[in-house]
Design a protein around this motif. Structure first.
Motif, short mmCIF file in Angstrom:
data_model
loop_
_atom_site.label_atom_id
_atom_site.label_comp_id
_atom_site.label_asym_id
_atom_site.label_seq_id
_atom_site.Cartn_x
_atom_site.Cartn_y
_atom_site.Cartn_z
N UNK A 177 5.38 4.15 2.31
CA UNK A 177 5.09 3.32 3.49
C UNK A 177 5.27 4.11 4.78
N UNK A 178 6.27 4.97 4.82
CA UNK A 178 6.48 5.82 6.00
C UNK A 178 5.31 6.80 6.14
N UNK A 179 4.85 7.36 5.03
CA UNK A 179 3.70 8.26 5.06
C UNK A 179 2.46 7.51 5.57
N UNK A 180 2.26 6.29 5.09
CA UNK A 180 1.12 5.49 5.54
C UNK A 180 1.19 5.23 7.04
N UNK A 181 2.36 4.84 7.55
CA UNK A 181 2.49 4.58 8.99
C UNK A 181 2.32 5.87 9.80
N UNK A 182 2.77 7.00 9.27
CA UNK A 182 2.58 8.28 9.97
C UNK A 182 1.09 8.61 10.07
N UNK A 183 0.34 8.36 9.01
CA UNK A 183 -1.10 8.61 9.03
C UNK A 183 -1.79 7.68 10.03
N UNK A 184 -1.39 6.40 10.04
CA UNK A 184 -1.98 5.44 10.98
C UNK A 184 -1.66 5.85 12.41
N UNK A 185 -0.41 6.26 12.68
CA UNK A 185 -0.05 6.71 14.03
C UNK A 185 -0.82 7.95 14.42
N UNK A 204 16.41 1.49 -7.58
CA UNK A 204 16.64 2.14 -6.30
C UNK A 204 15.65 3.29 -6.10
N UNK A 205 15.37 4.02 -7.16
CA UNK A 205 14.43 5.13 -7.06
C UNK A 205 13.03 4.64 -6.71
N UNK A 206 12.55 3.61 -7.39
CA UNK A 206 11.21 3.09 -7.09
C UNK A 206 11.16 2.49 -5.69
N UNK A 207 12.27 1.88 -5.23
CA UNK A 207 12.33 1.34 -3.87
C UNK A 207 12.22 2.46 -2.85
N UNK A 208 12.95 3.56 -3.06
CA UNK A 208 12.92 4.68 -2.13
C UNK A 208 11.57 5.39 -2.13
N UNK A 209 10.95 5.50 -3.30
CA UNK A 209 9.60 6.09 -3.38
C UNK A 209 8.61 5.21 -2.63
N UNK A 247 0.84 -1.20 0.00
CA UNK A 247 0.00 0.00 0.00
C UNK A 247 0.88 1.25 0.00
N UNK A 248 2.00 1.20 0.72
CA UNK A 248 2.93 2.32 0.73
C UNK A 248 3.52 2.58 -0.65
N UNK A 249 3.79 1.52 -1.40
CA UNK A 249 4.29 1.68 -2.76
C UNK A 249 3.25 2.38 -3.63
N UNK A 250 2.01 2.03 -3.45
CA UNK A 250 0.94 2.68 -4.20
C UNK A 250 0.82 4.15 -3.82
N UNK A 251 0.85 4.45 -2.52
CA UNK A 251 0.76 5.84 -2.05
C UNK A 251 1.96 6.64 -2.54
N UNK A 252 3.15 6.06 -2.44
CA UNK A 252 4.35 6.74 -2.91
C UNK A 252 4.28 7.04 -4.39
N UNK A 253 3.75 6.11 -5.15
CA UNK A 253 3.59 6.34 -6.59
C UNK A 253 2.62 7.44 -6.89
N UNK A 254 1.55 7.54 -6.13
CA UNK A 254 0.58 8.61 -6.34
C UNK A 254 1.13 9.97 -5.94
N UNK A 255 1.85 10.01 -4.83
CA UNK A 255 2.35 11.28 -4.31
C UNK A 255 3.53 11.79 -5.13
N UNK A 256 4.47 10.92 -5.44
CA UNK A 256 5.71 11.35 -6.08
C UNK A 256 5.57 11.44 -7.61
N UNK A 257 5.13 10.37 -8.23
CA UNK A 257 5.17 10.34 -9.69
C UNK A 257 3.81 10.50 -10.37
#
Length: 85
Positions: free
Chosen positions: A69-77, A59-64, A38-48
């Motif tokens: 995923x970090x954004x998703x966990x921040x929202x959940x927290x 490496x770029x797609x991994x970091x995105x 889900x974080x990969x999906x969110x990162x793809x929507x936000x970044x690209x």
């Protein structure tokens, strides 16, 4: 083979994101995989502007994906505790 790669990379991304957000002890492998995908999906929507799940593994797609995923966990927290942590 694509599904297996999603599960492995999603698990690694979710695990790394949970370490960054200090929620590692609260999650199991299944939740790490879900957070990673889900974080990969969110990162793809936000970044690209599209889903990163369709991009090749670089490496770029991994970091995105990790950022998503970090954004998703921040929202959940934020919803659970009232703070990002």
């Amino acid at each position: 083979m694509g599904i297996i790669l999603w599960l492995i990379v999603g698990g690694v991304i979710g695990w790394l994101a949970s370490i960054i957000m200090r929620t590692d002890a609260q999650q199991g492998i299944f939740l790490n995989i879900v957070v990673g995908i889900v974080g990969a999906f969110i990162g793809g929507l936000v970044i690209s502007g599209g889903s990163i799940n369709n991009a090749p593994l670089t490496l770029t797609s991994f970091l995105v994906s990790l950022l998503g995923a970090v954004i998703l966990l921040a929202i959940v927290n934020l919803v659970r505790r009232g703070s990002v942590r």
